[in-house]
Enzyme design. Structure first.
Site, short mmCIF file in Angstrom:
data_model
loop_
_atom_site.label_atom_id
_atom_site.label_comp_id
_atom_site.label_asym_id
_atom_site.label_seq_id
_atom_site.Cartn_x
_atom_site.Cartn_y
_atom_site.Cartn_z
N PHE A 2 -2.52 10.96 30.85
CA PHE A 2 -2.19 10.53 29.49
C PHE A 2 -1.52 9.17 29.48
O PHE A 2 -1.41 8.54 28.44
CB PHE A 2 -1.26 11.54 28.80
CG PHE A 2 0.13 11.61 29.37
CD1 PHE A 2 1.07 10.64 29.07
CD2 PHE A 2 0.49 12.65 30.21
CE1 PHE A 2 2.35 10.69 29.60
CE2 PHE A 2 1.78 12.72 30.73
CZ PHE A 2 2.71 11.74 30.42
N GLY A 3 -1.04 8.69 30.62
CA GLY A 3 -0.20 7.51 30.59
C GLY A 3 -0.65 6.37 31.48
O GLY A 3 -1.60 6.48 32.24
N VAL A 5 1.34 3.34 34.03
CA VAL A 5 2.61 3.11 34.71
C VAL A 5 2.69 1.65 35.12
O VAL A 5 1.74 1.10 35.68
CB VAL A 5 2.76 4.01 35.95
CG1 VAL A 5 4.12 3.82 36.59
CG2 VAL A 5 2.55 5.47 35.57
N LYS A 22 6.70 4.64 32.75
CA LYS A 22 5.49 5.34 32.33
C LYS A 22 5.44 5.42 30.81
O LYS A 22 6.42 5.84 30.17
CB LYS A 22 5.48 6.76 32.93
CG LYS A 22 4.18 7.50 32.77
CD LYS A 22 4.21 8.78 33.61
CE LYS A 22 2.85 9.45 33.64
NZ LYS A 22 2.84 10.62 34.53
N ASP A 128 -0.97 20.62 38.44
CA ASP A 128 -1.85 19.55 38.93
C ASP A 128 -1.40 19.11 40.32
O ASP A 128 -1.29 17.91 40.59
CB ASP A 128 -1.85 18.38 37.95
CG ASP A 128 -3.05 17.46 38.14
OD1 ASP A 128 -3.95 17.83 38.93
OD2 ASP A 128 -3.09 16.39 37.52
#
Length: 282
Positions: A2-3, A5, A22, A128
């Site tokens: 989703f991000g 960094v 992030k 994950d």
């Protein structure tokens, strides 16, 4: 997933420190839910009374920025990156001795089991666990990171697109336990399954997980393969004891899979005597 960094400098009264900042890739409700979920889990971990930042194998939360337009989770900066990149560099001819490399990465695997043990005590599941989501610090310590898919166990290319509960999601299918694929159930035992896949990544020097000779599989194909008892094959040169540990992580019944403590104990038995002494002293 989703991000994004970025490396950044955080100004503090004691001077600037380098951090990994992030933020979200897109401004939609699902992305923000994942962003704040990761932040909330890291806060829970770091506020736990027995949590020791200096000795933890979970990436350190430095702070958050939530009052500006762009929101950030600030994490410790790990210049070495993730072990998957290092493994693949060796496979492409980096030149290290393979036996020494295996010892090094099994030591990293021990560090990850300690992170999983810490999460288990807090009743948090990561969801994950994979080589790409481990960071190696400047002190050569492996830390579990990327909690974007993490969930509290009491709440409801590597990722496959699916729709669940009306929401579009990307899930790490080849790292997921059978029950997670079939019913969406995630527990500390499903993290143990994913850890077994991480060990397979180490033993293959960072190859993509392969089931029944196929790399690309749908959800239905994966369920069919796993229900037949088919698991990933032992990698060439992989010690039999290490492969047996992987297989124990991939048992169909979650309760029969080893705990983080049990996995750590078996990994230490695989390492040379001098490495065992070093790990015991940590």
């Amino acid at each position: 997933m989703f991000g994004r960094v970025i490396q950044a400098q955080l100004r503090t009264p004691k001077g600037d420190i380098t951090v990994a900042a992030k933020t979200v890739r897109s401004e939609d409700s699902q992305t923000y839910r994942d962003f704040y979920r990761e932040a909330a889990i890291l806060i829970v971990v770091h506020e736990e009374k027995d949590h020791d930042v200096r000795n933890s194998n979970i990436v350190q939360l430095i702070g958050m920025i939530t009052t500006s337009k762009e929101k950030y989770i600030l994490l410790e900066y790990s210049p070495t990156g993730d072990p998957l990149w290092v493994l693949r560099q060796f496979r492409e001819g980096d030149g290290d001795d393979q036996a020494d490399l295996l010892d090094r990465f099994l030591r990293y695997a021990v560090h990850v089991t300690r992170a999983l043990g810490e999460l288990e005590r807090l009743r948090i599941v990561h969801r994950d666990v994979a080589a790409r989501n481990v960071l190696i610090t400047v002190d050569d310590v492996a830390k579990l990171a990327d909690f974007g898919l993490a969930r509290d166990v009491y709440t409801t290319a590597d990722y496959v697109s699916t729709t669940q509960d009306g929401c579009h999601k990307l899930l790490p299918l080849k790292w997921m336990a059978l029950e997670s694929i079939e019913t969406g159930e995630y527990t500390c035992q499903s993290d143990a399954w994913s850890f077994g896949v991480l060990l397979w990544e180490i033993a293959t020097l960072g190859k993509d997980p392969c089931y029944d000779g196929r790399i690309q599989l749908s959800f239905l194909q994966m369920v069919g393969i796993l229900r037949q008892g088919i698991r990933m094959e032992r990698p060439p040169g992989c010690p039999e004891d290490l492969y047996r540990l992987m297989r124990s992580c991939w048992r169909e019944v979650p309760a029969t899979r080893p705990t983080p403590e049990g996995i750590e104990k078996r990994l230490l038995q695989l390492l040379p005597h001098y490495v065992i002494e070093m790990e015991t002293a940590l």
